[in-house]
Design an enzyme around this catalytic site. Structure first.
Site: not given
Length: 291
Positions: A10, A37, A62-63, A102-103, A126
């Site tokens: 990533g 995994d 997962y993005t 994340t934000d 998400y």
């Protein structure tokens, strides 16, 4: 010190590998999804037990924000179950875990920059999967650092900077959203922050918890795009100017709702670790590496 990295391919993972290769005082093992995994608990336990790291860094995620609306099961497998498996394995060997979040765990409605203690209220699948991952990590391993970031870009993977440069080569004008605000964050600066944290938690057990790390100054996507094109022209990455037109979120509908405010307050990480916010404008000086 021994460090295990999950998600080596990533944006942040690749920067971490490049950074750690220059560190002679530590040993690291970096694995991608084909080798580890994280949703497979048996595989995670086996690798962690064999390598015996002092710190596990989870840079896997997962993005696909919009696809997550239809792929919630997959999003949760990677963003919730995977972090839980890593944290559980870390706790089994008394290791620490650093988990990137994340934000999107916030709803984006605040008029202020979000602090670590502000109420979370994700708006989509998400964000919900990432918040579930935070909670799973905190519950499974007391020795955890949860690092929330936003608007990540870098030389590797897919990101806003690369998308803008690609579109600018085939268009004379672009419409870019101007009513969503945040702090662009260079992936290499996230990697450096994680290394700083890793070295300190090896010495200090009182710094665990949630931290924010993102870029400054805060801008909207339109202003960010204008700066990208300005530097690209200066460095001959683009041969002609492109018109950047401000649009609203309503003008650019997406399956998943984006936060209007992604600004993260980064005082806590500066006070605890001396880490300054990402200087995204300085990172853009190397714009030839993004094209």
């Amino acid at each position: 010190m021994k460090i295990l990295i999950a998600g080596k391919n990533g944006q942040v993972g690749r920067c971490l590998v490049n950074l750690l290769e220059a560190q002679t005082e530590l040993t690291f093992l970096a694995l991608g999804r084909e080798e580890l995994d994280i949703a497979d608990r048996i595989q995670v336990d086996k690798i962690v037990s064999e390598f015996q790291p002092n710190i596990i860094i989870n840079a896997a995620a997962y993005t696909a924000v919009d696809k997550a609306e239809q792929e919630s099961e997959l999003a949760n497998a990677i963003n919730r179950d995977g972090p839980h498996n890593l944290a559980h394995a870390a706790n089994n060997i008394n290791a620490a875990i650093i988990h990137i979040s994340t934000d999107y765990v916030f709803n984006g409605d605040s008029i202020e920059s979000y602090t670590e203690s502000d109420t979370t209220a994700p708006q989509g699948e998400y964000g919900r999967s990432k918040l579930a991952g935070e909670q799973a990590v905190a519950q499974a391993c007391p020795k955890h650092i949860i690092l929330r970031t936003a608007w990540v870009f870098g030389e590797h993977g897919n990101n806003f900077v690369k998308t803008m440069l690609r579109l600018a080569k085939t268009r004379e004008s672009l419409g870019v959203v101007a009513d969503q605000f945040g702090g662009p964050t260079y992936a290499g600066d996230i990697a450096n922050a994680i290394l700083t944290i890793s070295k300190q938690i090896a010495r200090d057990s009182h710094v665990y918890g949630i931290y924010h790390f993102s870029g400054f100054p805060h801008v909207n996507w339109h202003t960010f795009a204008e700066k990208i094109f300005e530097i690209a022209l200066e460095q001959n990455v683009l041969v002609q100017p492109i018109q950047v037109n401000p649009i609203t979120t309503l003008d650019y509908p997406t399956p998943a709702k984006r936060p209007a405010n992604s600004r993260l307050n980064c005082d806590k990480i500066h006070n605890a670790f001396g880490i300054k916010q990402s200087d995204w404008q300085a990172a853009l000086v190397r714009i030839k590496e993004y094209s």
